[in-house]
Write an enzyme that holds these catalytic residues in place. Sequence first.
Site, PDB file in Angstrom:
ATOM      1  N   HIS A  69      13.128 -21.200   2.915  1.00  0.00           N
ATOM      2  CA  HIS A  69      12.280 -22.061   3.744  1.00  0.00           C
ATOM      3  C   HIS A  69      13.122 -22.832   4.762  1.00  0.00           C
ATOM      4  O   HIS A  69      12.790 -22.882   5.955  1.00  0.00           O
ATOM      5  CB  HIS A  69      11.513 -23.022   2.815  1.00  0.00           C
ATOM      6  CG  HIS A  69      10.484 -23.851   3.512  1.00  0.00           C
ATOM      7  ND1 HIS A  69       9.843 -24.897   2.903  1.00  0.00           N
ATOM      8  CD2 HIS A  69       9.996 -23.804   4.779  1.00  0.00           C
ATOM      9  CE1 HIS A  69       8.988 -25.445   3.755  1.00  0.00           C
ATOM     10  NE2 HIS A  69       9.067 -24.803   4.898  1.00  0.00           N
TER      11      HIS A  69
ATOM     12  N   GLU B  93      14.352 -20.456   7.324  1.00  0.00           N
ATOM     13  CA  GLU B  93      13.275 -20.142   8.278  1.00  0.00           C
ATOM     14  C   GLU B  93      13.226 -21.190   9.394  1.00  0.00           C
ATOM     15  O   GLU B  93      13.068 -20.857  10.574  1.00  0.00           O
ATOM     16  CB  GLU B  93      11.940 -20.070   7.528  1.00  0.00           C
ATOM     17  CG  GLU B  93      10.718 -19.940   8.422  1.00  0.00           C
ATOM     18  CD  GLU B  93       9.620 -20.909   8.027  1.00  0.00           C
ATOM     19  OE1 GLU B  93       9.166 -21.677   8.896  1.00  0.00           O
ATOM     20  OE2 GLU B  93       9.208 -20.906   6.842  1.00  0.00           O
ATOM     21  N   HIS B  94      13.379 -22.452   9.030  1.00  0.00           N
ATOM     22  CA  HIS B  94      13.399 -23.526  10.026  1.00  0.00           C
ATOM     23  C   HIS B  94      14.672 -23.475  10.872  1.00  0.00           C
ATOM     24  O   HIS B  94      14.617 -23.634  12.097  1.00  0.00           O
ATOM     25  CB  HIS B  94      13.340 -24.893   9.326  1.00  0.00           C
ATOM     26  CG  HIS B  94      11.974 -25.305   8.898  1.00  0.00           C
ATOM     27  ND1 HIS B  94      11.363 -26.444   9.352  1.00  0.00           N
ATOM     28  CD2 HIS B  94      11.084 -24.736   8.036  1.00  0.00           C
ATOM     29  CE1 HIS B  94      10.167 -26.567   8.795  1.00  0.00           C
ATOM     30  NE2 HIS B  94       9.979 -25.549   7.977  1.00  0.00           N
TER      31      HIS B  94
ATOM     32  N   GLU C 187       8.366 -32.261   4.165  1.00  0.00           N
ATOM     33  CA  GLU C 187       7.248 -31.321   4.097  1.00  0.00           C
ATOM     34  C   GLU C 187       6.899 -31.014   2.633  1.00  0.00           C
ATOM     35  O   GLU C 187       5.733 -31.026   2.244  1.00  0.00           O
ATOM     36  CB  GLU C 187       7.602 -30.010   4.825  1.00  0.00           C
ATOM     37  CG  GLU C 187       6.510 -28.958   4.735  1.00  0.00           C
ATOM     38  CD  GLU C 187       6.930 -27.600   5.264  1.00  0.00           C
ATOM     39  OE1 GLU C 187       6.190 -26.628   5.037  1.00  0.00           O
ATOM     40  OE2 GLU C 187       8.004 -27.504   5.908  1.00  0.00           O
TER      41      GLU C 187
END
Length: 1000
Positions: free
Chosen positions: A101, A104-105, A202
Amino acid sequence: MWSRYRAAAGLLSRGRSLNQKSWRWKSVPANERALLYRVGEQIHGFTVTQVTAVPELFLTAVKLSHDTTGARYLHVAREDSNNLFSLQFRTTPMDSTGVPHILEHTVLCGSQQYPCRDPFFKMLNRSLSTFMNAFTASDYTLYPFSTQNPKDFRNLLSVYLDAAFFPCLRQLDFWQEGWRLEHENPTDPQTPLIFKGVVFNEMKGAFTDNERVFAQHLQNKLLPDHTYGVVSGGHPLSIPDLTWEQLKQFHASHYHPSNSRFFTYGNFPLEHHLKQIHEEALVKFERIESKTDIPKQKIWEKPQEHHITCGLDSFASDPSKQTTVSVSYLLTDITDIFETFTLSLLSSLLVDGPNSPFYKALIESGVGTDFSPDVGFNGSTREAYFSVGLQGIAERDIETVKQIIARTVDEVITKGFEEDRIEALLHKIEIQLKHQSTSFGLALTSYIASCWNQDGDPVELLKIADKVSQFRQCLKENPTFLQEKVKMYFKDNPHRLTLSMSPEEDYYDKQAKLEAEKLKKKVNALSEEEKTQIFEKGLELIDLQSKPQDTSCLPALKVSDIEPKIPFTVLETTFAADEVPVQYCSQPTNGVVYFRAVSSLNTLPEELKPYVPLFCNVITKLGCGALDYREQAQRIELKTGGMSVSPHIIPDDSHLDVYEQGVLFSSLCLDRNLPDMMHLWSEIFNNPRFEEEEHFRVLVKKTAQELSNGIPDCGHLYASIRASKNLTPSGELQEMFSGMDQVKLMKRIAEMPDIKPILRKLPRIKKYLLNSDNIRCSVNAAPQQMSEASKEIEKFLKGITRSKKERKPVRPHVIEKSSEVRPVGSKMLSSLQITRKLINDPTFKPCPMKTHFVLPFPVNYIGECVRTVPYTATDYASLRILARLMTSKFLHREIREKGGAYGGGAKLSHNGIFTFYSYRDPNSLATLKTFEKAVEWAKSGEFTQEDIDEAKLAVFAAVDAPIAPSDKGILQLGRALVGWLYLAQKIRISPKIPHGSNDE
């Protein structure tokens, strides 16, 4: 059909032999052109391995393999201008640090060819994309985009390829996007060190959603042996264990072409895609042995049980009933495509709608409020699973729910399913195949992702009609086919998990304490030198975030690249049943008819208005005419693609204090079922049934639970609706229908021991709404279906009741407004005027208001609203551009990059309300100050003409977004907005757009 394909192939193959480009004749659909490819054909470093027509979806699938790296490629050729690209990697983390994750960012924060900070977000303003995003699933990461512009496609493809394969992965980007230790005030080393980071916040927000917490634990505990046993998005307490080095290692081992899957969709030429992908990325790699395979889960010898805890739900209808329990079963390998298809249908039969056995046994038992999270079939993991249970139960009822589930399984094995229910389900699939959406490419890439990720055949997945035929054949040959599946996968399955979840009053306090302990441990391990470095790095990050960025390396469209023609939809408006306006829009709807109607709320007494959303939610679910609610549900499934009713508040285009209030009725059906669908509407309008008190109670509890569960995902929307409440007359109604006021009202109703007083309000609302007094309709269908449609609409309107005496509006200030008719070329957009009765409040005075909702979440959702100008005002276009400018050039940097919130920005709504918002935000007062600073920033003019042009592009992307055949002309039904207003808006955004037009 086949003769057309053969003729096209014969004609076009001669063209290709002369010139590779000359065969792209626009008169031949993309799916037919793609049939020219031959297995073994080599194109730009790729070899074609399969070419398959899927006529029911109007597409041709072309599978290829990259010769050097082994990268897999699927191209779906379809005559659709909204072209899509996606790049997928199998990502298999073995811990809950959130490495895929955060990666991905971070890959989107700069790359070799595009080294500026955050090219992904900057491209949002340099593109006409219809979609741009990235997703981290349990076992893959997906990077999709879509656009209608060929140059834009090439630009975005270049940025995406470079980001994925050649990212900078700078340490400061990792700190910003993942996690970091930083002083509470980064410029003051005396303030305490705290955890910061976009993904960190998040996931803190994600873990405030009890439904997500439950679903995450369910997957982790049902499939514990490998990657599914961890949290791929990252657990907030584990994220700070990830190091920058581990992030880079994960990229090296997972983001390689040999571990990739490319997907393209639409009518752009495949050769161009292959050439660019090969030359810009794949040519720089050699094949490696990808070690990301996911082994099968070891099957348990006996069922297991687990219990977890969560936070209290402050909006639960019964505070003593906040426990959730489910029983989940491990099923088959998802690469067994027909077995997976069968089990997904079986799942729908078991849990969908009031006629399903688990709905009857669980929902109608009164034990709980709604199904447990993640109910039904889940095919996102290597082995699919099925889950069923209840939420909103008392802890003492866990055993009761387990017994009901076991008993229901036994009953299904004995009784099977009614033939009509199976037919209704297959009818639903038929409609889904025929319905055309503007995001079909995105839906396809999502649909095939999990199976393809496990080396299943994505083309076989697309042959849905074949699966339906095979399913029918299995039922014909073996009438107990489905019962045997239930026995095999449910009754006799030892790999079965019972998961229960109960709230703890101090749950969030405990989580905060665990985070504090983690922080203390991290800080105590630091040397003085490391603390100094953290302070200096924090200053360096702020300096980097604050510096103007040179984005000249990024590709960009210009306003001159935008399609200069304005598409208009030709409509025909007639009066049916003497005085009801009906709008007809002829479209290629592929054998589907779309019906909509709007009924006015002007005469409804004020005391009934808060109950309009509840009325809308239940009116199609309580039965009508001779049909009880079960028979009605069955009829709707057999004869329609769904019937829905919703509140409808439309602001006027030219006055902020004028609005329309009503209810919108929507439905769709296959051409052959139009009489049945309209008969259902007639019965709902004339003879709705309100005597099923127990079923009404079930629907109320379910609605209240769904509203409560939605707050963690939609907190910024609730905040914004409340903030705008006192700015326009329609704002109060919006809060009443869609805001926290509605959440609280449904909570109160669900708590009522006697629900009859609420039920008695429904017939009163029906009297004012379900008649032909103040109604208008629209139909979207194929040209050849319009004659039949007009007959059925006429019959429906003549058949519904009309008030014996004219009712006066409750609010005295009502104005009548007609849609304006403007010539377009030699055509008229509409043949008749539609007059709407709008509410006007000349005494309204906007007033400021501050509200704070105390919720048990560790993150905040903030909205601040400003009343501006109506849609037709000259300044509206400028304000819309300003909102985009503020978001991209100031708010994104301050709220997300510096503040660590997951999202934030500004937007201008059609109602003239300018909204600032933030989402999953660790700050509150600081963010409100940022909103103030954004205004000062805009007033100071700290932006360039290039910045303004980029903002225009982003606005154009929204203005020119594709519209599905089912939705063409719907704006005209909702308001008096027709093509000339749209044209005026476009010209105001950029006066360079010519005034010419083309008709659809």
